[in-house]
Motif scaffolding. Sequence first.
Motif, short mmCIF file in Angstrom:
data_model
loop_
_atom_site.label_atom_id
_atom_site.label_comp_id
_atom_site.label_asym_id
_atom_site.label_seq_id
_atom_site.Cartn_x
_atom_site.Cartn_y
_atom_site.Cartn_z
N PRO A 88 49.57 13.70 4.63
CA PRO A 88 49.96 12.86 5.78
C PRO A 88 51.31 12.16 5.61
N HIS A 89 51.80 12.02 4.39
CA HIS A 89 53.05 11.29 4.15
C HIS A 89 54.10 12.11 3.42
N TYR A 90 53.89 13.41 3.24
CA TYR A 90 54.78 14.21 2.39
C TYR A 90 54.75 15.69 2.79
N SER A 103 77.77 29.62 -2.33
CA SER A 103 77.81 30.77 -3.23
C SER A 103 76.74 30.60 -4.29
N PHE A 104 76.16 31.70 -4.71
CA PHE A 104 75.16 31.66 -5.79
C PHE A 104 75.79 31.11 -7.07
N ARG A 105 77.09 31.21 -7.18
CA ARG A 105 77.80 30.71 -8.36
C ARG A 105 78.03 29.21 -8.31
N LEU A 106 77.78 28.58 -7.15
CA LEU A 106 78.07 27.15 -7.01
C LEU A 106 76.83 26.28 -6.85
N VAL A 107 75.97 26.60 -5.86
CA VAL A 107 74.84 25.72 -5.53
C VAL A 107 73.59 26.56 -5.33
N ARG A 108 72.55 26.22 -6.06
CA ARG A 108 71.26 26.90 -5.97
C ARG A 108 70.15 25.90 -5.65
N PRO A 109 69.90 25.66 -4.38
CA PRO A 109 68.81 24.74 -4.01
C PRO A 109 67.45 25.27 -4.47
N PHE A 110 66.57 24.37 -4.89
CA PHE A 110 65.23 24.81 -5.26
C PHE A 110 64.11 24.02 -4.61
N ARG A 111 64.43 22.90 -3.92
CA ARG A 111 63.36 22.15 -3.26
C ARG A 111 63.92 21.19 -2.23
N LEU A 112 63.23 21.09 -1.10
CA LEU A 112 63.55 20.12 -0.06
C LEU A 112 62.26 19.36 0.23
N GLU A 113 62.32 18.03 0.14
CA GLU A 113 61.13 17.20 0.32
C GLU A 113 61.37 16.11 1.35
N PHE A 114 60.29 15.77 2.06
CA PHE A 114 60.29 14.67 3.02
C PHE A 114 59.11 13.76 2.72
N TRP A 115 59.33 12.45 2.81
CA TRP A 115 58.29 11.44 2.69
C TRP A 115 58.41 10.46 3.84
N THR A 116 57.29 9.85 4.21
CA THR A 116 57.33 8.73 5.14
C THR A 116 56.58 7.57 4.52
N ASP A 117 57.01 6.37 4.89
CA ASP A 117 56.38 5.16 4.40
C ASP A 117 56.37 4.15 5.55
N ASP A 118 55.21 3.61 5.84
CA ASP A 118 55.06 2.64 6.93
C ASP A 118 55.40 1.24 6.40
N LYS A 119 56.40 0.61 7.02
CA LYS A 119 56.84 -0.73 6.61
C LYS A 119 56.61 -1.74 7.73
N GLY A 120 55.47 -1.63 8.41
CA GLY A 120 55.16 -2.59 9.48
C GLY A 120 55.81 -2.22 10.79
N ASP A 121 56.93 -2.89 11.12
CA ASP A 121 57.60 -2.63 12.39
C ASP A 121 58.53 -1.41 12.35
N LYS A 122 58.68 -0.80 11.19
CA LYS A 122 59.52 0.39 11.08
C LYS A 122 58.95 1.33 10.03
N ARG A 123 59.36 2.56 10.13
CA ARG A 123 58.97 3.56 9.16
C ARG A 123 60.23 4.00 8.41
N ILE A 124 60.04 4.34 7.15
CA ILE A 124 61.13 4.87 6.32
C ILE A 124 60.85 6.35 6.12
N VAL A 125 61.85 7.16 6.40
CA VAL A 125 61.78 8.60 6.17
C VAL A 125 62.78 8.89 5.05
N ARG A 126 62.28 9.51 4.00
CA ARG A 126 63.14 9.85 2.87
C ARG A 126 63.21 11.36 2.75
#
Length: 165
Positions: A88-90, A103-126
Amino acid sequence: MDIEKTTNIKPKGFKAHLFTKEYESKYSEEQIWKWLNNPNTFIKSQVWPFKVEFLRSADQAHDFVTGVLNNHHGPGLSLAGKIGEITPHYRDLEYFYGSYALSFRLVRPFRLEFWTDDKGDKRIVRVQLSCFVHNGFFNIWSWSQNIFWKRFGKKMNQGIKKLLK
């Protein structure tokens, strides 16, 4: 994949790079995830010649379930992966070996993650993008990620508002 566990599998001449950014939203976590887990959020926002595709098997109910294959591709970009853990939060997307940005010689991503956190009157998305980056390109990549992700929060809030209409 935990960043600490990647240090023994990183390519020679590369460093592990974590880019993390947080955004505020007035919308509920449910509304945020409805937008984040909507394939059109990513498919329809692409400019040609870039494209995002989802490939699911017949037994997978929709495009955002664990195991669905995903590819974000275009000139200088091939981010093939599969959707991993969803709570529910990830959510994460694990990129396959061979994925690259620029380029494969420069940047090789291996993971993309999202989180949410309820802070009362606002939510934080990371959001966190984990990559292996060539040593000589590391600082440029860090700088460029701040530019690339700068508008994500605004686009997210606009997209949620539009989705709710």
